[in-house]
Design an enzyme around this catalytic site. Structure first.
Site, PDB file in Angstrom:
ATOM      1  N   ASP A  25      -0.384  -1.622  12.770  1.00 30.35           N
ATOM      2  CA  ASP A  25      -1.452  -0.636  12.570  1.00 30.35           C
ATOM      3  C   ASP A  25      -2.799  -1.359  12.698  1.00 30.35           C
ATOM      4  O   ASP A  25      -3.439  -1.315  13.749  1.00 30.35           O
ATOM      5  CB  ASP A  25      -1.263   0.018  11.191  1.00 30.35           C
ATOM      6  CG  ASP A  25      -2.466   0.811  10.722  1.00 30.35           C
ATOM      7  OD1 ASP A  25      -3.310   1.175  11.552  1.00 30.35           O
ATOM      8  OD2 ASP A  25      -2.576   1.084   9.501  1.00 30.35           O
ATOM      9  N   GLN A  29       0.796  -1.230   0.000  1.00 30.57           N
ATOM     10  CA  GLN A  29       0.000   0.000   0.000  1.00 30.57           C
ATOM     11  C   GLN A  29       0.829   1.281   0.000  1.00 30.57           C
ATOM     12  O   GLN A  29       0.477   2.248  -0.675  1.00 30.57           O
ATOM     13  CB  GLN A  29      -0.914  -0.032   1.235  1.00 30.57           C
ATOM     14  CG  GLN A  29      -1.824   1.151   1.418  1.00 30.57           C
ATOM     15  CD  GLN A  29      -2.702   0.966   2.653  1.00 30.57           C
ATOM     16  OE1 GLN A  29      -3.693   0.253   2.618  1.00 30.57           O
ATOM     17  NE2 GLN A  29      -2.340   1.615   3.756  1.00 30.57           N
ATOM     18  N   GLU A  45      -3.475   9.055  -1.262  1.00 29.88           N
ATOM     19  CA  GLU A  45      -2.682   9.849  -0.323  1.00 29.88           C
ATOM     20  C   GLU A  45      -1.710  10.788  -1.037  1.00 29.88           C
ATOM     21  O   GLU A  45      -0.769  11.310  -0.444  1.00 29.88           O
ATOM     22  CB  GLU A  45      -1.940   8.923   0.654  1.00 29.88           C
ATOM     23  CG  GLU A  45      -2.938   8.145   1.519  1.00 29.88           C
ATOM     24  CD  GLU A  45      -2.304   7.429   2.699  1.00 29.88           C
ATOM     25  OE1 GLU A  45      -1.059   7.361   2.759  1.00 29.88           O
ATOM     26  OE2 GLU A  45      -3.057   6.953   3.552  1.00 29.88           O
ATOM     27  N   ARG A  70      -5.359   9.527   8.005  1.00 36.29           N
ATOM     28  CA  ARG A  70      -6.081   8.457   7.312  1.00 36.29           C
ATOM     29  C   ARG A  70      -6.063   8.749   5.814  1.00 36.29           C
ATOM     30  O   ARG A  70      -5.808   9.882   5.395  1.00 36.29           O
ATOM     31  CB  ARG A  70      -7.538   8.348   7.783  1.00 36.29           C
ATOM     32  CG  ARG A  70      -7.743   8.071   9.260  1.00 36.29           C
ATOM     33  CD  ARG A  70      -6.994   6.867   9.783  1.00 36.29           C
ATOM     34  NE  ARG A  70      -7.271   5.612   9.134  1.00 36.29           N
ATOM     35  CZ  ARG A  70      -7.892   4.570   9.694  1.00 36.29           C
ATOM     36  NH1 ARG A  70      -8.316   4.669  10.939  1.00 36.29           N
ATOM     37  NH2 ARG A  70      -8.052   3.437   9.033  1.00 36.29           N
ATOM     38  N   SER A  71      -6.398   7.727   5.025  1.00 35.05           N
ATOM     39  CA  SER A  71      -6.389   7.964   3.573  1.00 35.05           C
ATOM     40  C   SER A  71      -7.502   8.931   3.153  1.00 35.05           C
ATOM     41  O   SER A  71      -7.359   9.660   2.177  1.00 35.05           O
ATOM     42  CB  SER A  71      -6.479   6.644   2.819  1.00 35.05           C
ATOM     43  OG  SER A  71      -7.584   5.891   3.258  1.00 35.05           O
ATOM     44  N   LYS A 116      -3.534   6.171  15.499  1.00 38.42           N
ATOM     45  CA  LYS A 116      -4.578   6.878  14.752  1.00 38.42           C
ATOM     46  C   LYS A 116      -5.757   7.096  15.694  1.00 38.42           C
ATOM     47  O   LYS A 116      -6.457   6.130  16.031  1.00 38.42           O
ATOM     48  CB  LYS A 116      -5.059   6.017  13.587  1.00 38.42           C
ATOM     49  CG  LYS A 116      -4.059   5.781  12.466  1.00 38.42           C
ATOM     50  CD  LYS A 116      -4.608   4.706  11.531  1.00 38.42           C
ATOM     51  CE  LYS A 116      -3.832   4.614  10.240  1.00 38.42           C
ATOM     52  NZ  LYS A 116      -4.214   3.393   9.473  1.00 38.42           N
TER      53      LYS A 116
HETATM   54  P1  PGA Z   1      -6.299   3.909   5.799  1.00 34.53           P
HETATM   55  O1  PGA Z   1      -4.793   3.458   5.552  1.00 34.53           O
HETATM   56  O2  PGA Z   1      -6.329   5.278   6.334  1.00 34.53           O
HETATM   57  O3  PGA Z   1      -6.909   3.768   4.424  1.00 34.53           O
HETATM   58  O4  PGA Z   1      -6.887   2.889   6.752  1.00 34.53           O
HETATM   59  C1  PGA Z   1      -3.715   3.954   6.249  1.00 34.53           C
HETATM   60  C2  PGA Z   1      -2.809   2.861   6.744  1.00 34.53           C
HETATM   61  O5  PGA Z   1      -3.046   1.654   6.508  1.00 34.53           O
HETATM   62  O6  PGA Z   1      -1.823   3.157   7.399  1.00 34.53           O
HETATM   63 ZN    ZN Z   2      -1.233   1.018   7.793  1.00 35.67          ZN
END
Ligand code: PGA
Ligand code: ZN
Length: 443
Positions: A327, A172, A214, A381-382, A352
């Site tokens: 995470d 990712q 992102e 966050r994304s 987060k």
């Molecule tokens: P997300 O991804 O905000 O789409 O959950 C961020 C991450 O996995 O660190």
């Molecule tokens: Zn992550």
């Protein structure tokens, strides 16, 4: 005192609805917070409440949530004291009480975190204290040994894959971390210069330069090695040294999204990267090869969130070479972090606030991790807004690491710009060389 709680539907950076919370105070002031939203979420995250009305935003609207939660919260919270640091824990406890579930399934984690963030802003305003300073004070209340606020090393996510792009790249996030560069402003500059150079590097190799969620590039590369090779080429072409003394690389494979789970809910998973299938131990071998070949200093979510035994194996195998960060595995939840400590699953946690639902619980999670000698990284966050809360959080908890996407696009740069503002307006430490805990382990 709180005089009214008002929730509003706004848009996030993906064009999806999200919540804005306005806490009105009897002083005449209003404290506001905008709530972010993830795409590759852990299954144990606080529940994000949406209207589910298919006639609006494919069911993702939050006008109904805003109206009902606003009314319920006003009934419960109007008159609540909100002037001192000591008022925050009771307020967050009230939110949990009102909800009554372990994961904000009733009130909504998105509602709770918005109120909690607005509340700490209200107190910071009232005390005429910068938010990061109040956060630091609240964290140190939880620790035996106080931590100093410091400016973090930004981790710029410059190549996007997984759930954040449709390019067929399994991993990712490919982040650049200017660990070896002193001064925040120069780290930001390195990130932006490498980002621009990478655009050229990709174009030179005939890759598309479209962006992922992102703000990083989302070229149609399939092998992580190809992405890493291009990245190292761009770091060099921009005039920086790849590695811990210059610009290192951090990965978030977000392995949940390419894990194929066995029929047992907590059983081992098989992982599929670029049409190759790996058992957990083979995937760890693969990560080891990547660490041998490329200047990687941190791996987040290298394994599935249910694959606890494999996490113990990755820490055992690679934990003395790189930061092993959870995470989706931990979802900023003290219970899950404690299990990770007991089972030696990681040496770092991603933080987060909206994963857990209140600022108090977020700081509890940081305290548990720090007591175990772990590092932490604060994250956006994304799906984001222009809210800069996470920048103050990263400074306040003194963790030294913040990820907020690419050094481009307003919702991403808002956080980096807030760091620059803090650096400009205060004498927060900008240590260099970095504290030992931030140096790549084993280097
Ligand atoms: P997300 O991804 O905000 O789409 O959950 C961020 C991450 O996995 O660190
Ligand atoms: Zn992550």
């Amino acid at each position: 005192q709180i005089s009214d709680v008002e929730l509003q539907e706004i848009l996030d950076s993906r064009g999806n609805p999200t919540l804005r919370v306005n806490l009105h105070l009897d002083t005449g002031l209003t404290a506001t917070a905008d709530v972010p939203s993830g795409a590759s979420t852990g299954s144990e995250e606080a529940v994000e409440r949406r209207d589910g009305d298919p006639a609006r935003y494919q069911g993702r609207g939050v006008v109904g949530v805003a109206a009902s939660a606003g009314a319920a919260l006003s009934r419960r919270l109007v008159g609540t004291r909100l002037g001192a640091a000591e008022d925050l824990r009771p307020l967050d406890d009230q939110l949990r009480d009102l909800d009554g579930t372990p994961n904000f399934a009733s009130l909504g984690g998105n509602v709770a975190i918005g109120v909690s963030m607005a509340a700490i802003r209200a107190v910071a305003d009232n005390l005429r204290t910068p938010l990061w300073q109040l956060i630091n004070w609240l964290l140190n209340e939880r620790l035996e040994r106080p931590v100093q606020p410091i400016l973090p090393v930004p981790h710029f996510n410059v190549i996007n894959g997984g759930a954040h792009a449709s390019n067929g790249l399994a991993f990712q996030e490919f982040m650049i971390a200017p660990l070896g560069i002193s001064r925040l402003a120069d780290r930001v500059r390195a990130g932006a210069e490498i980002y621009h150079t990478l655009r050229q590097t990709l174009a030179d190799h005939q890759y598309d330069v479209g962006l992922g969620d992102e703000g990083g590039f989302a070229p149609a590369v399939h092998r992580p090695e190809t992405a890493l090779t291009l990245l190292v080429e761009a770091i060099k072409a921009a005039g920086y040294e790849p590695g811990p003394d210059g610009v290192a690389i951090a990965l978030d494979p977000a392995a949940n999204s390419f894990a194929q789970r066995s029929t047992m809910p907590s059983g081992p998973a098989t992982y599929v990267v670029d049409n190759t299938s790996y058992e957990a131990d083979e995937l760890i071998d693969y990560y080891e090869q990547l660490i041998d070949q490329f200047p990687i200093w941190s791996i987040e979510d290298g394994l599935d969130e249910n694959d606890w035994d494999a996490w113990s194996l990755i820490l055992h195998r690679l934990g003395d070479r790189v930061q092993i960060m959870g995470d989706d595995l931990f979802v900023t939840n003290t219970g899950r972090i404690r299990r990770g400590i007991r089972q030696s699953c990681a040496n770092s946690v991603l933080i987060k606030p909206n994963q857990v639902g209140t600022v108090s619980q977020t700081l509890d999670a940081v305290a548990v991790a720090y007591r175990a000698g772990w590092t932490a990284m604060v994250s956006h966050r994304s799906g984001e807004t222009a809210d800069t809360f996470v920048a103050d959080l990263a400074v306040g908890i003194g963790c030294g690491q913040l990820k907020s996407g690419a050094p481009a696009r307003g919702e991403r740069t808002a956080k980096y710009n807030r760091l620059l503002e803090i650096a400009h307006d205060s004498d927060v430490a900008d240590p260099y060389p970095l504290p030992g805990r931030l140096r790549p382990i084993g280097v």
